[in-house]
Design a protein around this motif. Structure first.
Motif, PDB file in Angstrom:
ATOM      1  N   GLU A  31      -9.050  -9.366  71.929  1.00 42.64           N
ATOM      2  CA  GLU A  31     -10.381  -9.302  71.320  1.00 42.64           C
ATOM      3  C   GLU A  31     -10.608  -7.896  70.770  1.00 42.64           C
ATOM      4  N   ILE A  32     -11.064  -7.830  69.536  1.00 43.35           N
ATOM      5  CA  ILE A  32     -11.234  -6.538  68.855  1.00 43.35           C
ATOM      6  C   ILE A  32     -12.725  -6.336  68.582  1.00 43.35           C
ATOM      7  N   PHE A  33     -13.231  -5.141  68.953  1.00 44.24           N
ATOM      8  CA  PHE A  33     -14.669  -4.884  68.809  1.00 44.24           C
ATOM      9  C   PHE A  33     -15.000  -3.806  67.770  1.00 44.24           C
ATOM     10  N   THR A  34     -14.009  -2.931  67.468  1.00 43.76           N
ATOM     11  CA  THR A  34     -14.347  -1.748  66.659  1.00 43.76           C
ATOM     12  C   THR A  34     -13.332  -1.509  65.535  1.00 43.76           C
ATOM     13  N   LEU A  35     -13.729  -0.592  64.653  1.00 44.22           N
ATOM     14  CA  LEU A  35     -12.835  -0.150  63.576  1.00 44.22           C
ATOM     15  C   LEU A  35     -11.575   0.471  64.174  1.00 44.22           C
ATOM     16  N   GLN A  36     -11.771   1.356  65.154  1.00 45.70           N
ATOM     17  CA  GLN A  36     -10.633   2.053  65.753  1.00 45.70           C
ATOM     18  C   GLN A  36      -9.653   1.063  66.396  1.00 45.70           C
ATOM     19  N   GLN A  37     -10.195   0.049  67.067  1.00 41.97           N
ATOM     20  CA  GLN A  37      -9.311  -0.960  67.684  1.00 41.97           C
ATOM     21  C   GLN A  37      -8.552  -1.742  66.609  1.00 41.97           C
ATOM     22  N   THR A  38      -9.195  -1.976  65.473  1.00 45.72           N
ATOM     23  CA  THR A  38      -8.507  -2.695  64.378  1.00 45.72           C
ATOM     24  C   THR A  38      -7.389  -1.821  63.823  1.00 45.72           C
ATOM     25  N   VAL A  39      -7.706  -0.535  63.604  1.00 47.07           N
ATOM     26  CA  VAL A  39      -6.686   0.403  63.101  1.00 47.07           C
ATOM     27  C   VAL A  39      -5.502   0.416  64.082  1.00 47.07           C
ATOM     28  N   ILE A  53      -2.383  -8.050  57.543  1.00 50.40           N
ATOM     29  CA  ILE A  53      -2.888  -6.690  57.759  1.00 50.40           C
ATOM     30  C   ILE A  53      -4.159  -6.504  56.913  1.00 50.40           C
ATOM     31  N   GLY A  54      -4.083  -6.953  55.655  1.00 49.10           N
ATOM     32  CA  GLY A  54      -5.242  -6.843  54.755  1.00 49.10           C
ATOM     33  C   GLY A  54      -6.442  -7.639  55.271  1.00 49.10           C
ATOM     34  N   PHE A  55      -6.215  -8.883  55.708  1.00 51.23           N
ATOM     35  CA  PHE A  55      -7.332  -9.717  56.181  1.00 51.23           C
ATOM     36  C   PHE A  55      -7.972  -9.097  57.439  1.00 51.23           C
ATOM     37  N   SER A  56      -7.142  -8.605  58.352  1.00 50.48           N
ATOM     38  CA  SER A  56      -7.685  -8.018  59.587  1.00 50.48           C
ATOM     39  C   SER A  56      -8.549  -6.812  59.264  1.00 50.48           C
ATOM     40  N   ALA A  57      -8.113  -6.035  58.265  1.00 49.75           N
ATOM     41  CA  ALA A  57      -8.866  -4.833  57.893  1.00 49.75           C
ATOM     42  C   ALA A  57     -10.275  -5.197  57.422  1.00 49.75           C
ATOM     43  N   ILE A  58     -10.414  -6.322  56.711  1.00 47.13           N
ATOM     44  CA  ILE A  58     -11.752  -6.739  56.238  1.00 47.13           C
ATOM     45  C   ILE A  58     -12.676  -6.957  57.452  1.00 47.13           C
ATOM     46  N   CYS A  80     -13.175   3.409  55.304  1.00 47.93           N
ATOM     47  CA  CYS A  80     -12.142   2.675  54.554  1.00 47.93           C
ATOM     48  C   CYS A  80     -10.827   3.467  54.563  1.00 47.93           C
ATOM     49  N   ASP A  81     -10.922   4.773  54.364  1.00 45.64           N
ATOM     50  CA  ASP A  81      -9.701   5.588  54.331  1.00 45.64           C
ATOM     51  C   ASP A  81      -8.996   5.589  55.689  1.00 45.64           C
ATOM     52  N   GLU A  82      -9.806   5.602  56.746  1.00 48.33           N
ATOM     53  CA  GLU A  82      -9.217   5.554  58.089  1.00 48.33           C
ATOM     54  C   GLU A  82      -8.408   4.261  58.255  1.00 48.33           C
ATOM     55  N   MET A  83      -8.963   3.189  57.720  1.00 45.54           N
ATOM     56  CA  MET A  83      -8.286   1.889  57.819  1.00 45.54           C
ATOM     57  C   MET A  83      -6.991   1.904  56.992  1.00 45.54           C
ATOM     58  N   ILE A  84      -7.068   2.420  55.773  1.00 41.94           N
ATOM     59  CA  ILE A  84      -5.903   2.407  54.875  1.00 41.94           C
ATOM     60  C   ILE A  84      -4.737   3.196  55.465  1.00 41.94           C
ATOM     61  N   GLU A  85      -5.075   4.246  56.242  1.00 42.87           N
ATOM     62  CA  GLU A  85      -4.003   5.089  56.793  1.00 42.87           C
ATOM     63  C   GLU A  85      -3.231   4.423  57.929  1.00 42.87           C
ATOM     64  N   ALA A  86      -3.690   3.259  58.391  1.00 42.56           N
ATOM     65  CA  ALA A  86      -3.035   2.622  59.554  1.00 42.56           C
ATOM     66  C   ALA A  86      -1.547   2.348  59.300  1.00 42.56           C
ATOM     67  N   VAL A  97      -9.097  -3.388  51.453  1.00 41.13           N
ATOM     68  CA  VAL A  97     -10.074  -2.381  51.891  1.00 41.13           C
ATOM     69  C   VAL A  97     -10.875  -1.867  50.690  1.00 41.13           C
ATOM     70  N   ASN A  98     -10.204  -1.640  49.572  1.00 41.64           N
ATOM     71  CA  ASN A  98     -10.924  -1.143  48.394  1.00 41.64           C
ATOM     72  C   ASN A  98     -11.899  -2.187  47.858  1.00 41.64           C
ATOM     73  N   ARG A  99     -11.524  -3.465  47.991  1.00 39.29           N
ATOM     74  CA  ARG A  99     -12.472  -4.506  47.570  1.00 39.29           C
ATOM     75  C   ARG A  99     -13.688  -4.524  48.506  1.00 39.29           C
ATOM     76  N   CYS A 100     -13.453  -4.266  49.805  1.00 42.15           N
ATOM     77  CA  CYS A 100     -14.575  -4.175  50.763  1.00 42.15           C
ATOM     78  C   CYS A 100     -15.467  -3.002  50.391  1.00 42.15           C
ATOM     79  N   PHE A 101     -14.845  -1.889  50.013  1.00 35.97           N
ATOM     80  CA  PHE A 101     -15.624  -0.696  49.647  1.00 35.97           C
ATOM     81  C   PHE A 101     -16.537  -1.019  48.459  1.00 35.97           C
ATOM     82  N   GLU A 102     -15.973  -1.701  47.471  1.00 35.53           N
ATOM     83  CA  GLU A 102     -16.783  -2.074  46.292  1.00 35.53           C
ATOM     84  C   GLU A 102     -17.962  -2.974  46.694  1.00 35.53           C
ATOM     85  N   LEU A 103     -17.667  -3.927  47.591  1.00 37.62           N
ATOM     86  CA  LEU A 103     -18.723  -4.842  48.044  1.00 37.62           C
ATOM     87  C   LEU A 103     -19.806  -4.062  48.800  1.00 37.62           C
TER      88      LEU A 103
END
Ligand code: MRU
Length: 351
Positions: A31-39, A53-58, A80-86, A97-103
Protein backbone atom coordinates in the motif's frame (compact mmCIF):
# COMPACT_ATOMS: atom_id res chain seq x y z
CA UNK A 1 -6.58 -11.13 -17.51
CA UNK A 2 -7.93 -11.80 -14.05
CA UNK A 3 -8.46 -8.67 -11.94
CA UNK A 4 -6.17 -10.12 -9.23
CA UNK A 5 -3.14 -9.88 -11.49
CA UNK A 6 -3.40 -6.21 -12.25
CA UNK A 7 -0.11 -4.78 -10.96
CA UNK A 8 -1.54 -1.31 -10.17
CA UNK A 9 -4.80 -0.91 -8.30
CA UNK A 10 -6.40 2.33 -7.14
CA UNK A 11 -9.06 1.58 -4.57
CA UNK A 12 -10.65 3.57 -1.71
CA UNK A 13 -8.37 6.53 -2.40
CA UNK A 14 -5.31 4.31 -2.01
CA UNK A 15 -2.64 2.99 -4.36
CA UNK A 16 -1.78 -0.71 -4.24
CA UNK A 17 1.23 -2.00 -6.18
CA UNK A 18 1.93 -5.69 -6.74
CA UNK A 19 5.43 -6.20 -5.33
CA UNK A 20 7.14 -7.58 -8.44
CA UNK A 21 10.35 -8.23 -6.46
CA UNK A 22 8.62 -11.16 -4.76
CA UNK A 23 7.28 -12.84 -7.90
CA UNK A 24 6.84 -15.63 -8.76
CA UNK A 25 6.94 -16.96 -5.16
CA UNK A 26 4.56 -14.52 -3.52
CA UNK A 27 1.80 -12.26 -4.80
CA UNK A 28 1.77 -9.40 -2.31
CA UNK A 29 0.37 -5.89 -2.77
CA UNK A 30 2.12 -2.95 -1.12
CA UNK A 31 0.00 0.00 0.00
CA UNK A 32 1.41 3.37 -1.06
CA UNK A 33 0.41 6.60 0.70
CA UNK A 34 2.89 9.27 -0.43
CA UNK A 35 4.94 10.71 -3.28
CA UNK A 36 8.15 9.54 -1.60
CA UNK A 37 6.83 5.98 -1.26
CA UNK A 38 5.89 6.01 -4.97
CA UNK A 39 9.36 7.27 -5.92
CA UNK A 40 10.92 4.52 -3.78
CA UNK A 41 8.60 1.86 -5.23
CA UNK A 42 9.74 2.83 -8.74
CA UNK A 43 13.44 3.02 -7.74
CA UNK A 44 13.32 -0.32 -5.88
CA UNK A 45 11.37 -1.93 -8.74
CA UNK A 46 8.32 -2.90 -6.69
CA UNK A 47 6.68 -1.64 -9.86
CA UNK A 48 8.62 -1.76 -13.15
CA UNK A 49 8.22 -1.86 -16.90
CA UNK A 50 8.07 1.44 -18.78
CA UNK A 51 4.26 1.89 -19.03
CA UNK A 52 3.55 0.81 -15.43
CA UNK A 53 6.23 3.14 -14.08
CA UNK A 54 4.43 6.01 -15.84
CA UNK A 55 0.96 4.99 -14.59
CA UNK A 56 2.18 4.60 -10.99
CA UNK A 57 3.73 8.06 -11.12
CA UNK A 58 0.33 9.60 -11.99
CA UNK A 59 -1.23 8.06 -8.87
CA UNK A 60 1.84 9.06 -6.81
CA UNK A 61 1.27 12.68 -7.81
CA UNK A 62 -2.43 12.33 -6.97
CA UNK A 63 -1.48 11.12 -3.48
CA UNK A 64 0.90 14.06 -3.16
CA UNK A 65 -1.59 16.76 -4.12
CA UNK A 66 -4.23 15.21 -1.88
CA UNK A 67 -2.07 16.13 1.11
CA UNK A 68 -1.29 19.73 0.07
CA UNK A 69 -3.13 22.77 1.43
CA UNK A 70 -1.88 25.27 -1.06
CA UNK A 71 0.28 24.74 -4.16
CA UNK A 72 1.79 26.83 -6.92
CA UNK A 73 2.99 25.62 -10.35
CA UNK A 74 6.56 25.87 -8.98
CA UNK A 75 5.77 23.54 -6.08
CA UNK A 76 4.04 21.12 -8.48
CA UNK A 77 7.11 21.19 -10.77
CA UNK A 78 9.36 20.25 -7.83
CA UNK A 79 7.18 17.25 -7.00
CA UNK A 80 7.10 16.23 -10.67
CA UNK A 81 10.88 16.48 -10.99
CA UNK A 82 11.35 14.35 -7.89
CA UNK A 83 9.18 11.70 -9.52
CA UNK A 84 10.99 11.87 -12.88
CA UNK A 85 14.35 11.31 -11.18
CA UNK A 86 13.25 7.90 -9.83
CA UNK A 87 14.50 6.04 -12.95
CA UNK A 88 16.23 7.70 -15.88
CA UNK A 89 15.86 5.49 -18.99
CA UNK A 90 12.14 4.85 -19.54
CA UNK A 91 10.73 8.03 -21.08
CA UNK A 92 7.18 6.94 -20.17
CA UNK A 93 7.88 8.28 -16.67
CA UNK A 94 8.52 11.88 -17.76
CA UNK A 95 5.86 11.57 -20.50
CA UNK A 96 3.10 10.87 -17.94
CA UNK A 97 4.51 13.16 -15.23
CA UNK A 98 4.72 16.11 -17.62
CA UNK A 99 1.13 15.52 -18.69
CA UNK A 100 0.16 15.56 -14.98
CA UNK A 101 2.04 18.83 -14.57
CA UNK A 102 0.09 20.37 -17.46
CA UNK A 103 -3.19 19.16 -15.94
CA UNK A 104 -2.29 20.48 -12.48
CA UNK A 105 -1.23 23.92 -13.74
CA UNK A 106 -4.27 24.26 -16.00
CA UNK A 107 -6.59 23.40 -13.06
CA UNK A 108 -4.68 25.77 -10.76
CA UNK A 109 -5.11 28.53 -13.33
CA UNK A 110 -8.86 27.85 -13.30
CA UNK A 111 -8.81 28.44 -9.52
CA UNK A 112 -9.07 24.77 -8.43
CA UNK A 113 -7.88 23.74 -4.96
CA UNK A 114 -5.58 20.71 -4.41
CA UNK A 115 -8.56 18.76 -3.08
CA UNK A 116 -10.29 19.33 -6.43
CA UNK A 117 -7.20 18.45 -8.50
CA UNK A 118 -6.72 15.16 -6.65
CA UNK A 119 -9.74 13.32 -8.19
CA UNK A 120 -8.84 14.66 -11.64
CA UNK A 121 -5.38 13.08 -11.43
CA UNK A 122 -6.88 9.79 -10.25
CA UNK A 123 -9.33 9.88 -13.16
CA UNK A 124 -6.44 10.63 -15.52
CA UNK A 125 -4.43 7.66 -14.17
CA UNK A 126 -7.35 5.25 -14.50
CA UNK A 127 -8.05 6.54 -18.01
CA UNK A 128 -4.46 5.94 -19.12
CA UNK A 129 -4.52 2.33 -17.91
CA UNK A 130 -7.88 1.84 -19.60
CA UNK A 131 -6.63 3.41 -22.84
CA UNK A 132 -3.54 1.19 -22.79
CA UNK A 133 -5.85 -1.82 -23.25
CA UNK A 134 -7.05 -0.43 -26.56
CA UNK A 135 -3.59 0.71 -27.66
CA UNK A 136 -1.93 -2.59 -26.78
CA UNK A 137 -4.64 -4.57 -28.57
CA UNK A 138 -4.16 -2.40 -31.68
CA UNK A 139 -0.39 -2.98 -31.57
CA UNK A 140 -0.88 -6.71 -31.08
CA UNK A 141 -3.06 -6.93 -34.18
CA UNK A 142 -0.52 -4.93 -36.22
CA UNK A 143 2.19 -7.40 -35.09
CA UNK A 144 0.00 -10.37 -36.04
CA UNK A 145 -0.80 -8.88 -39.47
CA UNK A 146 2.92 -8.44 -40.08
CA UNK A 147 3.61 -12.09 -39.20
CA UNK A 148 0.76 -13.28 -41.44
CA UNK A 149 2.28 -11.24 -44.28
CA UNK A 150 5.69 -12.83 -43.70
CA UNK A 151 4.82 -16.39 -42.78
CA UNK A 152 1.20 -16.94 -43.73
CA UNK A 153 -1.29 -18.84 -41.59
CA UNK A 154 1.03 -21.49 -40.11
CA UNK A 155 1.77 -21.43 -36.37
CA UNK A 156 4.77 -19.36 -35.36
CA UNK A 157 7.74 -19.82 -33.03
CA UNK A 158 8.43 -16.54 -31.29
CA UNK A 159 11.07 -15.22 -28.95
CA UNK A 160 11.04 -12.39 -26.42
CA UNK A 161 13.36 -10.67 -23.98
CA UNK A 162 12.68 -9.16 -20.54
CA UNK A 163 9.07 -8.66 -19.46
CA UNK A 164 6.50 -6.75 -21.48
CA UNK A 165 3.21 -8.30 -20.43
CA UNK A 166 0.51 -7.19 -18.00
CA UNK A 167 3.03 -6.80 -15.17
CA UNK A 168 4.92 -4.16 -17.18
CA UNK A 169 1.96 -2.57 -18.94
CA UNK A 170 -1.14 -3.00 -16.77
CA UNK A 171 -2.98 -4.58 -19.69
CA UNK A 172 -2.33 -7.24 -22.37
CA UNK A 173 1.20 -5.92 -22.94
CA UNK A 174 3.37 -4.68 -25.79
CA UNK A 175 5.70 -7.38 -27.18
CA UNK A 176 4.03 -9.99 -25.01
CA UNK A 177 0.68 -8.53 -26.06
CA UNK A 178 1.42 -9.62 -29.64
CA UNK A 179 2.33 -13.10 -28.39
CA UNK A 180 -0.70 -13.30 -26.11
CA UNK A 181 -3.17 -12.23 -28.80
CA UNK A 182 -1.53 -14.47 -31.40
CA UNK A 183 -1.91 -17.36 -28.96
CA UNK A 184 -5.58 -16.54 -28.36
CA UNK A 185 -6.05 -16.72 -32.17
CA UNK A 186 -4.36 -20.14 -32.25
CA UNK A 187 -1.30 -18.85 -34.11
CA UNK A 188 1.52 -19.66 -31.67
CA UNK A 189 3.46 -22.90 -31.79
CA UNK A 190 6.07 -22.09 -29.16
CA UNK A 191 7.61 -19.16 -27.31
CA UNK A 192 11.23 -18.82 -26.17
CA UNK A 193 11.59 -16.44 -23.23
CA UNK A 194 15.03 -15.13 -22.27
CA UNK A 195 15.66 -15.39 -18.55
CA UNK A 196 17.04 -11.80 -18.69
CA UNK A 197 20.08 -11.62 -16.44
CA UNK A 198 20.70 -10.20 -13.94
CA UNK A 199 17.27 -9.18 -12.63
CA UNK A 200 15.54 -12.21 -14.14
CA UNK A 201 12.46 -10.43 -15.49
CA UNK A 202 12.17 -13.26 -18.03
CA UNK A 203 12.22 -16.18 -15.63
CA UNK A 204 10.44 -14.49 -12.71
CA UNK A 205 7.86 -12.43 -14.59
CA UNK A 206 7.47 -13.44 -18.26
CA UNK A 207 7.44 -17.14 -17.37
CA UNK A 208 4.84 -16.30 -14.68
CA UNK A 209 2.64 -14.55 -17.27
CA UNK A 210 3.06 -17.19 -19.96
CA UNK A 211 2.18 -19.87 -17.42
CA UNK A 212 -0.94 -17.97 -16.31
CA UNK A 213 -2.00 -17.55 -19.94
CA UNK A 214 -1.23 -21.21 -20.73
CA UNK A 215 1.02 -20.28 -23.65
CA UNK A 216 3.51 -23.07 -24.55
CA UNK A 217 7.02 -21.79 -23.82
CA UNK A 218 10.59 -22.63 -22.87
CA UNK A 219 12.82 -20.47 -20.74
CA UNK A 220 16.29 -20.03 -22.23
CA UNK A 221 19.50 -18.31 -21.21
CA UNK A 222 20.40 -15.27 -23.31
CA UNK A 223 23.47 -17.09 -24.61
CA UNK A 224 21.21 -19.62 -26.35
CA UNK A 225 20.06 -17.08 -28.95
CA UNK A 226 22.67 -17.97 -31.55
CA UNK A 227 21.99 -21.70 -31.14
CA UNK A 228 18.22 -21.26 -31.46
CA UNK A 229 18.32 -18.82 -34.36
CA UNK A 230 20.94 -20.72 -36.37
CA UNK A 231 18.86 -23.86 -36.04
CA UNK A 232 15.69 -22.22 -37.33
CA UNK A 233 13.85 -22.54 -34.02
CA UNK A 234 12.62 -18.94 -34.03
CA UNK A 235 10.53 -17.23 -36.74
CA UNK A 236 10.50 -13.75 -35.20
CA UNK A 237 11.53 -11.83 -32.10
CA UNK A 238 9.41 -9.27 -30.25
CA UNK A 239 10.72 -6.91 -27.56
CA UNK A 240 9.48 -3.76 -25.80
CA UNK A 241 11.14 -0.38 -25.44
CA UNK A 242 12.01 2.13 -22.77
CA UNK A 243 12.90 5.01 -25.09
CA UNK A 244 12.86 5.28 -28.89
CA UNK A 245 14.84 8.10 -30.51
CA UNK A 246 13.79 9.98 -33.66
CA UNK A 247 15.85 7.69 -35.92
CA UNK A 248 14.45 4.48 -34.37
CA UNK A 249 17.38 3.63 -32.11
CA UNK A 250 15.78 1.90 -29.14
CA UNK A 251 16.76 1.58 -25.49
CA UNK A 252 15.46 -1.60 -23.91
CA UNK A 253 16.56 -4.11 -21.29
CA UNK A 254 20.24 -5.00 -21.34
CA UNK A 255 20.81 -7.83 -23.81
CA UNK A 256 18.28 -6.55 -26.36
CA UNK A 257 20.96 -5.13 -28.63
CA UNK A 258 22.96 -8.38 -28.58
CA UNK A 259 19.84 -10.31 -29.53
CA UNK A 260 19.05 -7.91 -32.39
CA UNK A 261 22.57 -8.26 -33.80
CA UNK A 262 22.34 -12.07 -33.69
CA UNK A 263 18.88 -11.86 -35.31
CA UNK A 264 20.24 -9.76 -38.18
CA UNK A 265 23.05 -12.28 -38.69
CA UNK A 266 20.59 -15.16 -39.02
CA UNK A 267 17.99 -13.12 -40.93
CA UNK A 268 15.33 -13.45 -38.24
CA UNK A 269 12.95 -10.44 -38.12
CA UNK A 270 13.32 -8.37 -34.98
CA UNK A 271 10.38 -6.16 -33.88
CA UNK A 272 10.03 -3.47 -31.20
CA UNK A 273 6.52 -2.96 -29.85
CA UNK A 274 5.88 0.19 -27.81
CA UNK A 275 3.24 2.88 -27.31
CA UNK A 276 3.81 6.50 -28.36
CA UNK A 277 4.59 7.26 -24.67
CA UNK A 278 7.88 5.35 -25.17
CA UNK A 279 9.03 7.60 -28.04
CA UNK A 280 11.38 10.52 -27.44
CA UNK A 281 11.64 12.34 -30.73
CA UNK A 282 13.40 15.25 -29.02
CA UNK A 283 16.60 13.23 -29.37
CA UNK A 284 18.00 12.44 -32.83
CA UNK A 285 19.51 9.07 -31.95
CA UNK A 286 20.19 6.58 -29.18
CA UNK A 287 23.50 8.08 -28.08
CA UNK A 288 21.48 10.71 -26.16
CA UNK A 289 19.72 8.14 -23.96
CA UNK A 290 20.81 7.95 -20.34
CA UNK A 291 21.42 4.36 -19.34
CA UNK A 292 20.53 3.48 -15.77
CA UNK A 293 23.32 1.77 -13.83
CA UNK A 294 21.96 -0.65 -11.22
CA UNK A 295 23.64 -1.89 -8.00
CA UNK A 296 26.62 -4.28 -8.31
CA UNK A 297 25.03 -6.94 -6.11
CA UNK A 298 22.23 -7.56 -8.66
CA UNK A 299 24.93 -9.46 -10.59
CA UNK A 300 27.06 -10.93 -7.82
CA UNK A 301 24.18 -12.16 -5.63
CA UNK A 302 20.87 -13.92 -6.16
CA UNK A 303 18.32 -13.87 -3.35
CA UNK A 304 21.11 -13.51 -0.79
CA UNK A 305 23.29 -16.28 -2.30
CA UNK A 306 26.77 -15.11 -3.25
CA UNK A 307 27.41 -15.99 -6.94
CA UNK A 308 30.93 -14.51 -7.21
CA UNK A 309 33.79 -14.13 -4.73
CA UNK A 310 33.10 -11.43 -2.13
CA UNK A 311 34.28 -8.07 -3.40
CA UNK A 312 34.06 -8.96 -7.11
CA UNK A 313 33.54 -5.80 -9.10
CA UNK A 314 30.67 -5.77 -11.60
CA UNK A 315 29.31 -3.30 -14.14
CA UNK A 316 25.53 -3.36 -14.29
CA UNK A 317 23.98 -1.26 -17.07
CA UNK A 318 20.26 -1.97 -16.93
CA UNK A 319 19.55 -1.10 -20.57
CA UNK A 320 21.30 -0.96 -23.92
CA UNK A 321 20.54 0.81 -27.18
CA UNK A 322 19.71 -1.22 -30.27
CA UNK A 323 20.81 0.49 -33.45
CA UNK A 324 17.81 1.01 -35.74
CA UNK A 325 19.64 -0.87 -38.53
CA UNK A 326 18.97 -4.07 -36.59
CA UNK A 327 15.24 -3.43 -36.16
CA UNK A 328 12.88 -4.83 -38.81
CA UNK A 329 9.90 -2.82 -37.59
CA UNK A 330 8.64 -0.65 -34.75
CA UNK A 331 4.99 -1.17 -33.90
CA UNK A 332 3.04 1.51 -32.05
CA UNK A 333 -0.69 2.23 -31.72
CA UNK A 334 -0.46 4.57 -34.71
CA UNK A 335 0.95 1.94 -37.05
CA UNK A 336 3.99 0.09 -38.34
CA UNK A 337 7.29 1.94 -38.79
CA UNK A 338 10.17 0.68 -40.86
CA UNK A 339 13.13 2.52 -39.31
CA UNK A 340 15.11 1.98 -42.53
CA UNK A 341 12.76 4.51 -44.19
CA UNK A 342 14.13 7.87 -43.10
CA UNK A 343 11.51 10.20 -41.68
CA UNK A 344 8.80 7.49 -41.43
CA UNK A 345 9.00 7.40 -37.64
CA UNK A 346 8.40 11.14 -37.25
CA UNK A 347 5.54 11.04 -39.74
CA UNK A 348 3.78 8.25 -37.80
CA UNK A 349 4.43 9.81 -34.37
CA UNK A 350 3.03 13.17 -35.48
CA UNK A 351 0.06 11.68 -37.41
O1 MRU B 1 14.06 -2.59 -15.57
P1 MRU B 1 12.66 -2.91 -16.00
O2 MRU B 1 12.20 -4.25 -15.54
O3 MRU B 1 11.69 -1.80 -15.67
O4 MRU B 1 12.80 -2.97 -17.57
C1 MRU B 1 11.72 -3.31 -18.37
C2 MRU B 1 12.05 -3.39 -19.79
O5 MRU B 1 13.15 -3.13 -20.23
C3 MRU B 1 10.94 -3.68 -20.70
O6 MRU B 1 11.37 -4.50 -21.74
C4 MRU B 1 10.45 -2.34 -21.23
O7 MRU B 1 10.12 -1.49 -20.16
C5 MRU B 1 9.31 -2.44 -22.08
S1 MRU B 1 7.91 -2.73 -21.05
C6 MRU B 1 6.59 -2.85 -22.01
Amino acid sequence: MNQVYRPIIWRDEKLFLLDQRLLPDQEVFVEIFTLQQTVNAIKDMIVRGAPCIGFSAIFGLALWIKNQNDVTPEICRKACDEMIEARPTAVNLSFEVNRCFELMTSLLNQGCKPSEIFPKLVEFGNQQIQLSQTKNSLMAQIGIDELIKRFGQRKWNLMTHCNTGFLACGSIGTALGVISMAHSQGRVNHVYADETRPYMQGSRLTAFELTKEKIPFSLVVEGAASYLLSNGKVDAIFVGADRIAANGDTANKIGTSTLAIVAKHYNVPFYVVAPISSFDVSIPNGSHIEIEMRPMNEISELKGIQLAPQGTATVNPSFDVTDHHFISGIICEKGFINPANKGELLKVVHS
